[in-house]
Design an enzyme around this catalytic site. Structure first.
Site, PDB file in Angstrom:
ATOM      1  N   ARG A 129       1.053  -1.312  -0.028  1.00 47.57           N
ATOM      2  CA  ARG A 129      -0.061  -0.150   0.131  1.00 47.57           C
ATOM      3  C   ARG A 129       0.956   1.333   0.181  1.00 47.57           C
ATOM      4  O   ARG A 129       0.644   2.029  -0.656  1.00 47.57           O
ATOM      5  CB  ARG A 129      -0.756  -0.038   1.435  1.00 47.57           C
ATOM      6  CG  ARG A 129      -2.298  -0.430   1.002  1.00 47.57           C
ATOM      7  CD  ARG A 129      -3.134  -0.462   2.358  1.00 47.57           C
ATOM      8  NE  ARG A 129      -3.369  -1.906   2.632  1.00 47.57           N
ATOM      9  CZ  ARG A 129      -3.485  -2.526   3.847  1.00 47.57           C
ATOM     10  NH1 ARG A 129      -3.249  -1.613   4.981  1.00 47.57           N
ATOM     11  NH2 ARG A 129      -3.852  -3.876   3.805  1.00 47.57           N
ATOM     12  N   ASP A 167     -10.433  -4.463   4.589  1.00 49.35           N
ATOM     13  CA  ASP A 167     -10.425  -6.077   4.118  1.00 49.35           C
ATOM     14  C   ASP A 167      -9.631  -6.847   5.191  1.00 49.35           C
ATOM     15  O   ASP A 167     -10.054  -7.874   5.794  1.00 49.35           O
ATOM     16  CB  ASP A 167     -10.185  -6.280   3.074  1.00 49.35           C
ATOM     17  CG  ASP A 167     -11.480  -5.936   2.029  1.00 49.35           C
ATOM     18  OD1 ASP A 167     -12.556  -5.545   2.592  1.00 49.35           O
ATOM     19  OD2 ASP A 167     -11.085  -5.602   0.852  1.00 49.35           O
ATOM     20  N   GLU A 168      -8.520  -6.347   5.468  1.00 51.47           N
ATOM     21  CA  GLU A 168      -7.472  -6.794   6.495  1.00 51.47           C
ATOM     22  C   GLU A 168      -8.135  -6.995   7.884  1.00 51.47           C
ATOM     23  O   GLU A 168      -7.861  -8.089   8.371  1.00 51.47           O
ATOM     24  CB  GLU A 168      -6.039  -6.111   6.270  1.00 51.47           C
ATOM     25  CG  GLU A 168      -4.882  -6.975   6.910  1.00 51.47           C
ATOM     26  CD  GLU A 168      -3.825  -6.059   6.761  1.00 51.47           C
ATOM     27  OE1 GLU A 168      -3.707  -5.035   6.197  1.00 51.47           O
ATOM     28  OE2 GLU A 168      -2.726  -6.405   7.577  1.00 51.47           O
ATOM     29  N   GLY A 169      -8.761  -6.007   8.236  1.00 50.61           N
ATOM     30  CA  GLY A 169      -9.265  -6.010   9.266  1.00 50.61           C
ATOM     31  C   GLY A 169     -10.378  -7.074   9.674  1.00 50.61           C
ATOM     32  O   GLY A 169     -10.579  -7.822  10.410  1.00 50.61           O
TER      33      GLY A 169
END
Ligand code: NAG
Ligand code: NAG
Ligand code: NAG
Length: 426
Positions: A129, A167-169
Site C-alpha cells: 500500500r 478488508d485486512e481487519g
C-alpha cells in the site's frame, strides 16, 4: 475382608457409568476420526505478503464438510526467505522467485492429483500500500512478477491483489471468530446454532507497517467509512474496522529512530472510533512482543506497564546476557513494548478496566490468527452467506447412540449417588 452388599452395588453402578461414558466418548470421537481420513482432503494456499516478510499458509479440510465450521486446519506455515515483496522494487522478478521455496514445501504435502485443484492466492498488505502511494508503476511491476511466477506453478492460481486495510481487519475478525466457533457452533443437540452476539471477539492486529482494530460496537457506527457489513451463515454482521497505515511496529520504530514528523497519510488523531466493547484477541506483533515479555497470561495493565518499564531500564549488557542467541530482535522489545502500551491505551482507548478483556494470542483452534484464513474462506465461498439447508454434520444414528450412552452414564452415576446416600448399611 469382603465388600459389603452396599459397596458391591455402588462399585457396580460406578463401573457401569464408566463403561457407558467411555462408549459415548468413543462414539463422539468416531466423527473426529473420520475427519482425519487421508482421502478426500482439500487444500488451499494463501501468501500473506506483508511489509517485512511474506508467509505462506497451507490449509486443509475434509471435502464433504465445505459448509461446516471449525473444520479447516492449518497444515503448514512457512516464512519466505528474504524481505517483503515491496522491497524488490528494483528487481521485481526476484520477488516472484523468492516465493518458490515455501511453495515447494507446500506442494510436498499435497497429493499430486490435488495440486491443480488447490486454490492459491497472494494478498499484499501495508508494505505494498505504501509502495503504491510512492510509485504505483513499481507496485504494478511487482504484482506482475509474482503473478507470473505463481501462474507457472502447478496450482489453481486465483491471483495476486492488494488488500484494502478494511478488508485486512475484517478478514482477521472472521478468522478469529471462525476459529473460536463464535459465528456458528455445532451444538450438543446435533444442530448448528448461532451463539449469542456477546460471544463475538474483536481483533487487534499489529503488522510491520499498519495496525488494525475490528469489533462489534455497542451502538451505531457513526462514520460509515469505518463500517464493514457482511452476511455469514444467514446472519448479518456489522463491524467497526479501521486500519492505521504507518502505525505498524517497524514503521513506528524507524520513525522513533529518525525523529520523522508524521506525514499526512499517517494521521491517528481525528479517526472516529466507538468505545471498545467485549473480548479482544491481540495477535501478530502484539503477541510476539508480549510473549517475549511473559505478559500473555492476563496480567493487569499496571503489571504490563511495570514489566515493560523494568525491562527497558535494564542495562544492555544484562539484557544480552539474559537472552543469549536472541540478538536479532532483542534491542526492539523495549520500544515495541512501550509502543503497544501507548497504542492500546491512548490510541484504541483501553483502560485499566477493559484491559483484561484483551487476550494476547497467536492461534485460535490451531490456526495462526491473521487475515489469510478469513480471506480464503470468503473467496472460496466456504462461509455461505445464506444458512445452509443441510445442517447435519454428524450421522444421525451415531448422534442418537451417543445421547443414549450419555443418559445411561447419568443414570448410573445418579444410582451410585443414591446408594451412597439412602442405602442404610446392614
Ligand atoms: C455450500 O453452500 C453453498 C451455498 O449454500 C452451495 O452452493 C454449495 O454447493 C455448498 N457446498 C457443499 C460442498 O455442500
Ligand atoms: C517509479 O519507478 C520507476 C522505475 O523504478 C521510475 O522510472 C520512475 O521515475 C518512478 N516514478 C516516480 C514518480 O518516482
Ligand atoms: C466476501 O466476498 C464477497 C464476494 O464473493 C464480497 O462481496 C464480500 O464483501 C466479501 N466479504 C468481506 C467480509 O469482505
Amino acid at each position: 475382608m469382603g465388600l459389603s452388599r452396599k459397596e458391591q452395588v455402588f462399585m457396580a453402578l460406578l463401573g457401569a457409568s464408566g463403561v457407558a461414558g467411555l462408549t459415548a466418548l468413543i462414539l463422539f470421537l468416531v466423527e473426529a476420526a473420520s475427519v482425519l481420513r487421508p482421502t478426500d482432503i482439500k487444500f488451499g494456499i494463501v501468501f500473506d505478503a506483508g511489509s517485512s516478510h511474506t508467509s505462506l499458509f497451507l490449509y486443509q479440510w475434509p471435502a464433504d464438510k465445505e459448509n461446516g465450521t471449525g473444520v479447516v486446519s492449518q497444515a503448514l506455515a512457512c516464512q519466505v526467505e528474504g524481505p517483503g515483496i515491496s522491497s524488490y522494487a528494483s528487481d521485481p522478478a526476484q520477488a516472484g522467485e523468492s516465493l518458490q521455496g515455501c511453495l515447494e514445501e507446500a506442494l510436498v504435502l499435497i497429493p499430486e492429483a490435488q495440486r491443480r485443484k488447490t486454490p492459491t492466492f497472494l494478498g499484499a498488505t501495508a508494505g505494498m500500500r505504501l509502495l503504491r502511494q510512492k510509485n504505483s508503476s513499481q507496485a504494478r511491476d511487482i504484482f506482475a512478477a509474482v503473478t507470473q511466477a505463481l501462474g507457472r506453478s502447478p496450482v489453481d492460481f486465483w491471483g495476486a491483489e492488494l488488500l484494502a486495510g478494511q478488508d485486512e481487519g475484517a478478514f482477521g475478525w472472521i478468522t478469529v471468530n471462525y476459529g473460536l466457533g463464535t459465528l456458528v457452533k455445532y451444538s450438543f443437540t446435533g444442530e448448528w446454532i448461532r451463539p449469542p452476539e456477546e460471544m463475538l471477539v474483536g481483533a487487534l492486529d499489529l503488522g510491520g507497517a499498519s495496525t488494525q482494530i475490528t469489533f462489534v460496537p455497542g451502538g451505531p457506527i457513526l462514520d460509515k467509512s469505518t463500517q464493514a457489513d457482511f452476511r455469514l451463515y444467514g446472519s448479518d454482521y456489522s463491524v467497526y474496522t479501521h486500519s492505521y497505515l504507518c502505525f505498524g511496529r517497524d514503521q513506528m520504530l524507524s520513525r522513533l529512530l529518525t525523529g520523522l514528523v508524521q506525514g499526512q497519510d499517517c494521521a491517528f488523531d481525528g479517526v472516529y472510533q466507538p468505545p471498545v466493547r467485549g473480548q479482544f484477541y491481540a495477535f501478530s506483533n502484539f503477541y510476539y512482543t508480549f510473549h517475549f515479555l511473559n505478559l500473555t497470561s492476563g496480567q493487569p495493565l499496571s503489571t504490563a506497564n511495570a514489566t515493560i518499564w523494568e525491562f527497558c531500564q535494564r542495562s544492555w549488557k544484562l539484557v544480552e546476557a539474559s537472552y543469549p542467541g536472541q540478538d536479532r530482535w532483542l534491542r526492539d522489545y523495549c520500544a515495541s513494548g512501550l509502543y503497544i502500551l501507548t497504542l492500546l491505551r491512548d490510541g484504541y482507548g483501553f483502560s485499566e478496566e477493559t484491559w483484561p478483556s484483551i487476550q494476547f494470542r497467536k492461534q485460535a483452534s490451531g490456526v495462526d490468527i491473521g487475515w489469510t484464513l478469513g480471506y480464503m474462506l470468503n473467496l472460496t465461498g466456504m462461509i455461505p452467506a445464506e444458512e445452509p439447508a443441510q445442517w447435519w454434520a454428524q450421522s444421525h444414528s451415531v448422534w442418537v447412540a451417543t445421547v443414549v450412552f450419555l443418559v445411561l452414564t447419568l443414570v448410573a452415576v445418579l444410582g451410585a449417588a443414591a446408594v451412597q446416600l439412602f442405602w442404610v448399611q446392614d
